[in-house]
Design an enzyme around this catalytic site. Structure first.
Site, mmCIF file in Angstrom:
data_model
loop_
_atom_site.group_PDB
_atom_site.id
_atom_site.type_symbol
_atom_site.label_atom_id
_atom_site.label_comp_id
_atom_site.label_asym_id
_atom_site.label_seq_id
_atom_site.Cartn_x
_atom_site.Cartn_y
_atom_site.Cartn_z
ATOM 1 N N LYS A 130 0.866 -1.188 0.000
ATOM 2 C CA LYS A 130 0.000 0.000 0.000
ATOM 3 C C LYS A 130 0.889 1.220 0.000
ATOM 4 O O LYS A 130 2.022 1.177 0.495
ATOM 5 C CB LYS A 130 -0.887 0.023 1.251
ATOM 6 N N ASP A 170 -6.841 4.283 -4.875
ATOM 7 C CA ASP A 170 -7.540 4.090 -3.596
ATOM 8 C C ASP A 170 -8.192 5.451 -3.319
ATOM 9 O O ASP A 170 -8.395 6.231 -4.262
ATOM 10 C CB ASP A 170 -6.563 3.669 -2.485
#
Ligand code: NDP
Ligand code: 2IT
Length: 454
Positions: A130, A170
């Protein structure tokens, strides 16, 4: 053995808390996953003897970097950039980039940790990662977004690659940002390759990637409902958020005959008992980045409730009576109060579209009160799975039709449901998809780690 498993779990959680102070979301994700692995540890001591827990809670690599960019007033601005390459045991690092002022190391690590098991559940060869920044894209001009993205990539490019680490979108990162990031990567490396997913359809993107997380979330919900002999048609649904995941959740729900009565953004909630209009939502939120309150000006019978009018310590949307709840905005957006409201109003399913949207106590309450619960790492895995389909098309230089990709997405979602359901049953927790998803995802990764040596 039982005690040994319990002690090992407690010891690891305590160590994570001590070694990563203040990273509350990371503590939460680790606590949830490790606690649910107890049945596995009791039957398979090899995960204890191989010290897998100690290893799996530490990222393989964490990159933190300075991002300087020039705003429209020619003032230099500085943000912090992150990429947490958490685990590559089963494949190339894969996971989104988040641009939101709340981003910090703990949030990056919780998201990266969850991503490991989510990606493993897809059955594809993708490891967990991430990244992102505390940059706030809200209110920024197009030029400011461009300059931020270019500066961010000026550091990130040396750590990623089509067979190394493939970021995607995201919160706060959509088609525009992926375009700017890709353009800068190409300029810096002179390579046109599948280094990011969510790309434009004319330059390597995949059909269905934009819709995939929302569609996949609904496919998953459909499987859960089918297990109790119910279907989506006619269900009254609340979908929090109105970003990428929420919007395509709404579209798929409506196409299957559900009535989506409410959605939200960071400023408020919109409600209409007869259902919301998808095209207006796309026009406002996806195409023009406007606030949801504008919806009520167009559809005057709808009711808009701003966040300042929410009851204390609760999100208005979860106090609206519904059958199915799709938290699809952000972490910890559904707390114990919200769970109590949902139960009191007769909700039958909470299907997590966002990552870790439900607090631990809320999850426990929902399950103890007989609400079906679809955990994020299973329910929202359709997005990353379709990212892998984009990578597969890039590396083979082919392009699949919408129907082809959608069919594969459906198959993957159905497979994830089956593996989560079967794994829970194998350990005597039939119907508990949290335990099923965590054990199935963990087992695949941990076995790969053991096989690959230290
Ligand atoms: P977007 O940025 O497209 O949309 C986020 C939405 O949630 C917006 O409506 C935003 O409101 C709202 N929101 C964000 N932060 C907050 C907050 N702190 N409080 C209240 N509302 C908030 O993001 P995505 O739709 O892509 O992501 C939503 C969730 O889904 C995240 O948890 C993400 O990690 C997860 N996810 C995303 C995937 C993807 O492919 N994009 C895949 C799997 C999971 P506003 O419009 O006012 O900004
Ligand atoms: O949380 C997620 O799974 C995503 N943001 C999507 C990641 C990806 O690589 O497509």
């Amino acid at each position: 053995m039982n005690n040994q498993a319990r002690e090992y779990i407690d010891k690891t959680i305590e160590k994570v808390k001590t070694q990563n102070p203040f990273e509350l979301e990371f503590h939460q994700a680790v606590t949830e996953v490790l606690n649910s692995l107890k049945p596995l540890l009791e039957s398979e001591p090899k995960y204890i003897t191989n010290n897998i827990f100690e290893r799996i809670v530490i990222p393989e690599r964490t990159i933190i970097f300075r991002v300087c960019w020039m705003d429209d007033n020619s003032t230099m601005q500085t943000n912090t950039g992150y990429r947490v390459q958490f685990n590559s045991a089963v494949g190339i690092y894969k996971g989104g980039l988040r641009l939101h002022p709340s981003v910090n190391l703990g949030i990056m690590k919780f998201l990266g940790f969850e991503q490991i098991f989510k990606n493993a559940l897809t059955g594809l060869n993708i490891g967990g990662a991430k990244g992102g920044s505390d940059f706030n894209p809200k209110g920024k001009s197009d030029g400011e977004i461009l300059r931020f993205c270019q500066s961010f990539m000026n550091e990130l490019y040396r750590h990623i690659g089509a067979t190394r680490d493939v970021p995607a979108g995201d919160i706060g990162v959509g088609a525009r940002e992926i375009g700017y990031l890709f353009g800068q990567y190409k300029r810096l490396t002179a390579n046109f390759d599948g280094v990011l997913t969510g790309k434009g359809l004319e330059w390597g993107g995949s059909l269905v990637r934009k819709e995939a997380t929302g569609y996949g979330s609904v496919y998953f919900a459909r499987s859960v409902l089918a297990s109790v002999g119910k279907e989506i048609k006619g269900m009254r649904c609340c979908v929090s958020g109105s970003g990428n995941v929420a919007l395509y959740t709404i579209q798929k729900l409506q196409s299957l005959g559900a009535i989506v009565i409410a959605c939200s953004d960071s400023k408020g909630t919109i409600y209409n008992e007869h259902g919301l209009d998808f095209n207006t939502l796309i026009e406002l939120k996806e195409l023009n980045d406007m606030e949801l309150k504008e919806y009520a000006k167009i559809h005057t019978k709808s009711v808009y409730t701003p966040t300042k009018d929410y009851a204390p310590n609760s999100r208005h949307i979860w106090s609206i009576a519904c059958d199915l709840a799709f938290p699809s905005a952000t972490q910890n957006e559904l707390n114990l109060n919200d769970a109590k409201n949902l139960v009191a109003n007769g909700a039958i399913l909470v299907n997590e579209g966002a990552n870790m949207p439900t607090t631990l106590d809320a999850t426990e309450y929902l399950i103890n009160n007989g609400v079906l619960f679809a955990p994020a790492k299973a329910a929202n895995a359709g997005g990353v799975a379709t990212s892998q389909l984009e990578m597969a098309q890039n590396s083979s230089m082919t392009r699949w039709s919408f129907e082809e990709v959608d069919k594969k997405l459906l198959e993957i979602s159905n497979n994830i449901y089956t593996i989560a359901y079967d794994t829970a049953k194998e350990f005597g927790y039939e119907g508990n998809l949290i335990i099923g998803a965590n054990i199935a995802g963990f087992r695949r990764v941990a076995d790969a780690m053991i096989t690959q040596g230290i």
